[in-house]
Scaffold this active site. Structure first.
Site, PDB file in Angstrom:
ATOM      1  N   GLU A   1     -10.096 -24.407  32.796  1.00  0.00           N
ATOM      2  CA  GLU A   1     -11.174 -24.319  31.801  1.00  0.00           C
ATOM      3  C   GLU A   1     -12.500 -23.996  32.469  1.00  0.00           C
ATOM      4  OE1 GLU A   1     -11.212 -27.788  29.291  1.00  0.00           O
ATOM      5  OE2 GLU A   1      -9.073 -27.616  28.926  1.00  0.00           O
TER       6      GLU A   1
ATOM      7  N   ARG B   1      -3.924 -32.086  28.532  1.00  0.00           N
ATOM      8  CA  ARG B   1      -4.580 -31.431  29.664  1.00  0.00           C
ATOM      9  C   ARG B   1      -3.855 -30.128  29.949  1.00  0.00           C
ATOM     10  NH1 ARG B   1      -8.272 -34.026  28.698  1.00  0.00           N
ATOM     11  NH2 ARG B   1      -9.508 -35.416  30.019  1.00  0.00           N
TER      12      ARG B   1
ATOM     13  N   HIS C   1     -11.160 -26.850  23.582  1.00  0.00           N
ATOM     14  CA  HIS C   1     -11.170 -28.259  24.005  1.00  0.00           C
ATOM     15  C   HIS C   1     -12.069 -29.107  23.090  1.00  0.00           C
ATOM     16  CE1 HIS C   1     -10.551 -31.091  27.708  1.00  0.00           C
ATOM     17  NE2 HIS C   1     -10.573 -31.774  26.573  1.00  0.00           N
TER      18      HIS C   1
HETATM   19  C1  GLV Z   1     -11.125 -35.260  26.482  1.00  0.00           C
HETATM   20  O1  GLV Z   1     -10.409 -34.365  26.877  1.00  0.00           O
HETATM   21  C2  GLV Z   1     -11.014 -36.628  26.908  1.00  0.00           C
HETATM   22  O2  GLV Z   1     -10.278 -36.910  27.870  1.00  0.00           O
HETATM   23  O3  GLV Z   1     -11.682 -37.477  26.305  1.00  0.00           O
END
Ligand code: GLV
Ligand code: GLV
Length: 329
Positions: free
Chosen positions: A269, A240, A288
Protein backbone atom coordinates in the site's frame (compact mmCIF):
# COMPACT_ATOMS: atom_id res chain seq x y z
CA UNK A 1 5.08 15.60 32.72
CA UNK A 2 5.90 13.44 29.73
CA UNK A 3 6.52 14.14 26.06
CA UNK A 4 4.03 12.55 23.67
CA UNK A 5 4.96 12.56 19.99
CA UNK A 6 2.22 12.35 17.35
CA UNK A 7 3.98 11.98 13.98
CA UNK A 8 0.85 12.22 11.79
CA UNK A 9 -2.62 13.68 11.85
CA UNK A 10 -4.87 12.59 14.71
CA UNK A 11 -8.08 14.53 15.52
CA UNK A 12 -6.91 17.44 17.66
CA UNK A 13 -9.77 17.23 20.15
CA UNK A 14 -9.04 13.53 20.68
CA UNK A 15 -5.66 14.65 22.08
CA UNK A 16 -7.37 16.68 24.81
CA UNK A 17 -7.00 14.03 27.58
CA UNK A 18 -3.22 14.17 27.05
CA UNK A 19 -3.19 17.93 27.51
CA UNK A 20 -5.53 17.64 30.50
CA UNK A 21 -3.10 15.20 32.10
CA UNK A 22 -0.40 17.86 31.73
CA UNK A 23 1.67 16.15 29.07
CA UNK A 24 3.69 18.00 26.50
CA UNK A 25 2.66 17.27 22.90
CA UNK A 26 4.85 17.28 19.83
CA UNK A 27 2.25 17.09 17.08
CA UNK A 28 2.58 16.92 13.32
CA UNK A 29 -0.73 17.68 11.65
CA UNK A 30 0.23 16.51 8.13
CA UNK A 31 -1.62 13.44 7.00
CA UNK A 32 1.21 11.72 5.19
CA UNK A 33 4.03 9.72 6.78
CA UNK A 34 7.51 11.12 7.39
CA UNK A 35 10.43 9.44 5.64
CA UNK A 36 11.79 6.98 8.19
CA UNK A 37 14.90 9.01 9.02
CA UNK A 38 12.77 12.09 9.75
CA UNK A 39 10.35 10.02 11.80
CA UNK A 40 13.26 8.88 13.97
CA UNK A 41 14.31 12.51 14.49
CA UNK A 42 10.73 13.55 15.21
CA UNK A 43 10.26 11.02 18.01
CA UNK A 44 13.67 11.62 19.63
CA UNK A 45 13.34 11.87 23.39
CA UNK A 46 9.62 11.07 23.52
CA UNK A 47 8.05 9.12 26.39
CA UNK A 48 5.06 8.00 24.33
CA UNK A 49 4.09 7.74 20.66
CA UNK A 50 0.66 7.87 19.09
CA UNK A 51 1.12 6.20 15.73
CA UNK A 52 -0.84 5.11 12.69
CA UNK A 53 -0.37 2.24 10.26
CA UNK A 54 2.01 4.04 7.93
CA UNK A 55 4.50 4.91 10.72
CA UNK A 56 7.17 2.22 10.71
CA UNK A 57 8.28 1.78 14.31
CA UNK A 58 11.48 -0.22 14.65
CA UNK A 59 14.77 -0.47 16.53
CA UNK A 60 15.97 2.91 15.24
CA UNK A 61 12.94 4.55 16.85
CA UNK A 62 13.54 2.81 20.18
CA UNK A 63 17.21 3.83 20.07
CA UNK A 64 16.24 7.48 19.46
CA UNK A 65 13.77 7.53 22.35
CA UNK A 66 15.41 5.72 25.26
CA UNK A 67 12.77 6.86 27.76
CA UNK A 68 9.91 5.62 25.56
CA UNK A 69 7.28 3.70 27.53
CA UNK A 70 4.44 3.14 25.09
CA UNK A 71 3.63 3.08 21.39
CA UNK A 72 -0.13 3.36 20.95
CA UNK A 73 -1.21 2.50 17.42
CA UNK A 74 -4.50 3.99 16.23
CA UNK A 75 -5.43 0.63 14.65
CA UNK A 76 -6.35 -2.94 15.44
CA UNK A 77 -3.39 -4.28 13.49
CA UNK A 78 0.15 -3.53 14.59
CA UNK A 79 2.36 -5.10 11.92
CA UNK A 80 3.90 -1.63 11.35
CA UNK A 81 5.58 -2.02 14.75
CA UNK A 82 8.50 -4.34 15.50
CA UNK A 83 6.95 -5.80 18.65
CA UNK A 84 10.02 -7.90 19.54
CA UNK A 85 12.23 -4.81 19.39
CA UNK A 86 9.67 -2.93 21.51
CA UNK A 87 9.63 -5.69 24.11
CA UNK A 88 13.43 -5.76 24.18
CA UNK A 89 13.38 -2.00 24.78
CA UNK A 90 10.76 -2.40 27.54
CA UNK A 91 8.15 -0.49 25.53
CA UNK A 92 4.47 -1.42 25.61
CA UNK A 93 2.71 -1.72 22.25
CA UNK A 94 -1.01 -0.95 22.32
CA UNK A 95 -3.74 -1.30 19.69
CA UNK A 96 -7.45 -0.48 19.50
CA UNK A 97 -9.51 -3.67 19.52
CA UNK A 98 -13.14 -3.61 20.58
CA UNK A 99 -14.17 -0.50 18.63
CA UNK A 100 -13.75 -1.30 14.95
CA UNK A 101 -14.90 -4.88 14.47
CA UNK A 102 -18.50 -4.06 13.55
CA UNK A 103 -17.58 -1.32 11.06
CA UNK A 104 -14.95 -3.52 9.44
CA UNK A 105 -17.41 -6.43 9.26
CA UNK A 106 -19.90 -4.09 7.57
CA UNK A 107 -17.29 -3.25 4.96
CA UNK A 108 -16.35 -6.91 4.43
CA UNK A 109 -20.00 -7.54 3.71
CA UNK A 110 -20.19 -4.54 1.40
CA UNK A 111 -17.28 -6.00 -0.58
CA UNK A 112 -18.80 -9.48 -0.59
CA UNK A 113 -22.16 -8.19 -1.83
CA UNK A 114 -20.56 -5.62 -4.12
CA UNK A 115 -18.43 -8.21 -5.88
CA UNK A 116 -21.13 -10.90 -6.03
CA UNK A 117 -23.89 -8.57 -7.27
CA UNK A 118 -21.60 -6.40 -9.39
CA UNK A 119 -22.72 -3.22 -7.65
CA UNK A 120 -19.81 -1.04 -8.72
CA UNK A 121 -19.86 -2.30 -12.30
CA UNK A 122 -23.57 -1.58 -12.49
CA UNK A 123 -23.08 1.95 -11.20
CA UNK A 124 -20.32 2.56 -13.71
CA UNK A 125 -22.42 1.18 -16.55
CA UNK A 126 -25.42 3.32 -15.65
CA UNK A 127 -23.38 6.50 -15.41
CA UNK A 128 -21.76 5.60 -18.73
CA UNK A 129 -25.19 5.58 -20.38
CA UNK A 130 -25.22 1.82 -20.90
CA UNK A 131 -28.58 1.20 -19.21
CA UNK A 132 -31.03 1.56 -22.07
CA UNK A 133 -33.63 -1.07 -21.18
CA UNK A 134 -34.20 -3.98 -18.83
CA UNK A 135 -33.44 -7.39 -20.32
CA UNK A 136 -33.59 -10.79 -18.70
CA UNK A 137 -29.92 -11.50 -19.30
CA UNK A 138 -28.46 -8.22 -18.08
CA UNK A 139 -24.68 -7.60 -18.27
CA UNK A 140 -24.53 -7.43 -14.46
CA UNK A 141 -25.90 -10.92 -13.83
CA UNK A 142 -24.16 -11.96 -10.62
CA UNK A 143 -23.88 -14.55 -7.90
CA UNK A 144 -26.29 -15.21 -5.06
CA UNK A 145 -25.06 -14.59 -1.54
CA UNK A 146 -27.90 -15.86 0.64
CA UNK A 147 -27.74 -19.53 1.52
CA UNK A 148 -24.19 -19.93 0.20
CA UNK A 149 -21.13 -21.15 2.10
CA UNK A 150 -18.86 -18.52 3.64
CA UNK A 151 -15.38 -19.54 4.81
CA UNK A 152 -13.58 -17.28 7.26
CA UNK A 153 -9.80 -17.48 7.46
CA UNK A 154 -9.18 -16.16 10.96
CA UNK A 155 -12.05 -15.63 13.35
CA UNK A 156 -11.22 -12.98 15.93
CA UNK A 157 -13.64 -10.20 16.74
CA UNK A 158 -13.92 -9.03 13.12
CA UNK A 159 -14.35 -12.53 11.70
CA UNK A 160 -16.98 -13.26 14.35
CA UNK A 161 -18.87 -10.09 13.46
CA UNK A 162 -18.86 -11.17 9.79
CA UNK A 163 -20.04 -14.66 10.80
CA UNK A 164 -23.03 -13.26 12.68
CA UNK A 165 -24.10 -11.14 9.70
CA UNK A 166 -23.72 -14.10 7.34
CA UNK A 167 -25.42 -16.74 9.48
CA UNK A 168 -28.22 -14.66 10.93
CA UNK A 169 -28.80 -12.10 8.17
CA UNK A 170 -28.10 -14.07 5.00
CA UNK A 171 -28.78 -17.68 6.07
CA UNK A 172 -25.27 -18.61 4.98
CA UNK A 173 -23.48 -21.78 6.00
CA UNK A 174 -20.49 -20.33 7.85
CA UNK A 175 -17.26 -22.18 8.49
CA UNK A 176 -13.96 -20.84 9.78
CA UNK A 177 -10.35 -21.90 10.07
CA UNK A 178 -8.10 -20.75 12.91
CA UNK A 179 -5.16 -22.40 14.66
CA UNK A 180 -7.24 -23.07 17.75
CA UNK A 181 -10.98 -23.67 17.71
CA UNK A 182 -13.32 -21.19 19.27
CA UNK A 183 -15.28 -22.05 22.35
CA UNK A 184 -18.38 -24.12 21.36
CA UNK A 185 -20.59 -21.52 23.00
CA UNK A 186 -19.05 -18.79 20.81
CA UNK A 187 -19.44 -21.01 17.74
CA UNK A 188 -23.12 -21.43 18.55
CA UNK A 189 -23.66 -17.74 19.09
CA UNK A 190 -22.04 -16.65 15.83
CA UNK A 191 -23.32 -19.66 13.86
CA UNK A 192 -19.99 -20.98 12.57
CA UNK A 193 -18.17 -24.32 12.58
CA UNK A 194 -14.41 -25.02 12.50
CA UNK A 195 -12.99 -26.74 9.41
CA UNK A 196 -9.55 -27.68 8.12
CA UNK A 197 -7.90 -25.12 5.84
CA UNK A 198 -8.31 -27.42 2.82
CA UNK A 199 -12.04 -27.76 3.37
CA UNK A 200 -12.37 -24.01 3.83
CA UNK A 201 -10.79 -23.18 0.50
CA UNK A 202 -12.31 -26.07 -1.45
CA UNK A 203 -15.92 -25.86 -0.20
CA UNK A 204 -16.57 -22.15 0.26
CA UNK A 205 -18.43 -19.93 -2.18
CA UNK A 206 -16.97 -16.89 -0.44
CA UNK A 207 -13.67 -16.81 1.43
CA UNK A 208 -13.13 -13.81 3.70
CA UNK A 209 -9.80 -13.09 5.39
CA UNK A 210 -9.67 -12.03 9.04
CA UNK A 211 -6.26 -13.14 10.26
CA UNK A 212 -3.42 -10.91 11.41
CA UNK A 213 -0.29 -10.65 9.26
CA UNK A 214 2.43 -12.91 10.68
CA UNK A 215 5.20 -15.04 9.20
CA UNK A 216 2.72 -17.94 9.20
CA UNK A 217 -0.04 -16.07 7.35
CA UNK A 218 2.05 -14.16 4.79
CA UNK A 219 1.09 -15.30 1.26
CA UNK A 220 -1.18 -18.01 2.70
CA UNK A 221 -3.40 -17.35 -0.32
CA UNK A 222 -1.20 -18.11 -3.31
CA UNK A 223 -1.59 -19.69 -6.74
CA UNK A 224 -1.91 -23.21 -5.26
CA UNK A 225 -4.73 -22.14 -2.96
CA UNK A 226 -6.57 -20.24 -5.70
CA UNK A 227 -6.34 -23.36 -7.87
CA UNK A 228 -8.18 -25.29 -5.15
CA UNK A 229 -10.95 -22.70 -4.74
CA UNK A 230 -14.19 -23.03 -6.65
CA UNK A 231 -14.27 -21.32 -10.05
CA UNK A 232 -17.46 -19.59 -8.85
CA UNK A 233 -15.88 -18.38 -5.61
CA UNK A 234 -15.12 -14.85 -4.44
CA UNK A 235 -12.24 -13.76 -2.22
CA UNK A 236 -12.75 -10.92 0.26
CA UNK A 237 -9.81 -9.29 2.04
CA UNK A 238 -10.26 -6.59 4.66
CA UNK A 239 -7.38 -7.86 6.84
CA UNK A 240 -3.87 -7.30 5.51
CA UNK A 241 -2.69 -7.28 1.90
CA UNK A 242 0.32 -9.58 2.28
CA UNK A 243 -1.93 -12.49 3.33
CA UNK A 244 -2.49 -12.73 -0.42
CA UNK A 245 0.01 -13.14 -3.24
CA UNK A 246 -1.44 -10.24 -5.21
CA UNK A 247 0.13 -11.21 -8.50
CA UNK A 248 -1.32 -14.74 -8.17
CA UNK A 249 -4.71 -13.22 -7.35
CA UNK A 250 -4.58 -11.08 -10.50
CA UNK A 251 -3.80 -14.23 -12.52
CA UNK A 252 -6.57 -16.22 -10.83
CA UNK A 253 -9.11 -13.50 -11.67
CA UNK A 254 -7.84 -13.03 -15.21
CA UNK A 255 -7.98 -16.72 -16.12
CA UNK A 256 -11.21 -17.52 -14.28
CA UNK A 257 -9.65 -19.70 -11.60
CA UNK A 258 -11.90 -17.80 -9.20
CA UNK A 259 -14.92 -15.65 -10.02
CA UNK A 260 -14.28 -12.42 -8.19
CA UNK A 261 -12.75 -10.46 -5.36
CA UNK A 262 -13.52 -7.66 -2.95
CA UNK A 263 -10.27 -6.15 -1.72
CA UNK A 264 -9.59 -3.36 0.78
CA UNK A 265 -5.91 -4.01 1.59
CA UNK A 266 -2.84 -4.52 -0.61
CA UNK A 267 0.60 -6.00 -0.50
CA UNK A 268 2.44 -2.71 -0.99
CA UNK A 269 0.00 0.00 0.00
CA UNK A 270 -0.82 2.42 -1.44
CA UNK A 271 0.34 0.63 -4.62
CA UNK A 272 -2.05 -1.86 -6.19
CA UNK A 273 -0.81 -4.57 -8.52
CA UNK A 274 -1.35 -3.17 -12.06
CA UNK A 275 -2.88 -6.42 -13.29
CA UNK A 276 -5.38 -6.35 -10.43
CA UNK A 277 -6.45 -2.89 -11.58
CA UNK A 278 -7.20 -4.35 -15.02
CA UNK A 279 -9.79 -6.76 -13.58
CA UNK A 280 -13.33 -5.43 -13.50
CA UNK A 281 -15.85 -8.29 -13.62
CA UNK A 282 -16.92 -9.05 -10.04
CA UNK A 283 -13.87 -7.21 -8.67
CA UNK A 284 -14.24 -4.33 -6.22
CA UNK A 285 -11.13 -2.51 -4.99
CA UNK A 286 -11.29 -0.10 -2.05
CA UNK A 287 -8.59 2.12 -0.48
CA UNK A 288 -8.20 0.47 2.98
CA UNK A 289 -11.38 1.91 4.50
CA UNK A 290 -12.51 -1.00 6.70
CA UNK A 291 -12.76 1.09 9.85
CA UNK A 292 -13.49 4.36 8.05
CA UNK A 293 -16.69 5.66 9.57
CA UNK A 294 -16.93 8.91 11.51
CA UNK A 295 -17.78 7.23 14.79
CA UNK A 296 -15.31 4.37 14.53
CA UNK A 297 -12.25 6.36 13.49
CA UNK A 298 -12.94 8.75 16.35
CA UNK A 299 -13.34 5.88 18.85
CA UNK A 300 -10.05 4.38 17.66
CA UNK A 301 -8.28 7.68 18.38
CA UNK A 302 -9.94 7.89 21.81
CA UNK A 303 -8.88 4.34 22.73
CA UNK A 304 -5.30 4.91 21.58
CA UNK A 305 -5.10 8.16 23.55
CA UNK A 306 -6.48 6.39 26.64
CA UNK A 307 -3.77 3.74 26.24
CA UNK A 308 -1.14 6.50 26.40
CA UNK A 309 -2.78 8.38 29.29
CA UNK A 310 -3.09 5.18 31.36
CA UNK A 311 0.47 4.03 30.71
CA UNK A 312 1.94 7.43 31.59
CA UNK A 313 -0.17 7.48 34.79
CA UNK A 314 1.51 4.23 35.79
CA UNK A 315 -1.64 2.19 35.18
CA UNK A 316 -2.15 -0.82 32.93
CA UNK A 317 -3.43 0.30 29.53
CA UNK A 318 -6.44 -1.73 28.40
CA UNK A 319 -4.90 -2.96 25.16
CA UNK A 320 -1.19 -3.78 25.44
CA UNK A 321 -0.24 -6.59 23.05
CA UNK A 322 3.12 -7.36 24.68
CA UNK A 323 2.48 -6.68 28.37
CA UNK A 324 3.62 -10.02 29.87
CA UNK A 325 6.77 -9.96 27.75
CA UNK A 326 7.62 -6.42 28.86
CA UNK A 327 6.89 -7.19 32.49
CA UNK A 328 9.10 -10.29 32.53
CA UNK A 329 12.01 -8.38 31.02
C1 GLV B 1 -6.71 -1.09 10.09
O1 GLV B 1 -6.29 -1.70 9.13
C2 GLV B 1 -6.49 -1.49 11.45
O2 GLV B 1 -5.67 -2.39 11.70
O3 GLV B 1 -7.11 -0.89 12.34
C1 GLV C 1 -37.32 -7.27 -11.21
O1 GLV C 1 -37.43 -6.08 -11.06
C2 GLV C 1 -38.44 -8.19 -11.13
O2 GLV C 1 -39.57 -7.69 -10.93
O3 GLV C 1 -38.21 -9.39 -11.28
Amino acid sequence: MALVAVPQFVYDDALEPLRAAGHELRVRTDDHPLPHGELVEFVAGADALLTILTDRIDEAVFAAAPSLRVVANVAAGFDNIDVDAATAAGVLVCNTPGVLAESTADLAFALLLGAARRVVEGDRALRGGEYTHWVLDQPQIGLDVHGKTLGLFGCGEIGQAVARRAAHGFAMDVCYHTRSKLDPEVERRIGARWVEFDELVEQSDFVSLHAPLTDATRHRFDADVFARMRPTSVLVNTARGPLVDESALADALADGTIAGAGIDVYENEPAVHPRLLEQHARVVLLPHIGSATTATRRRMADVAVANVVDTLAGEQPSHAVNRPAVQSN
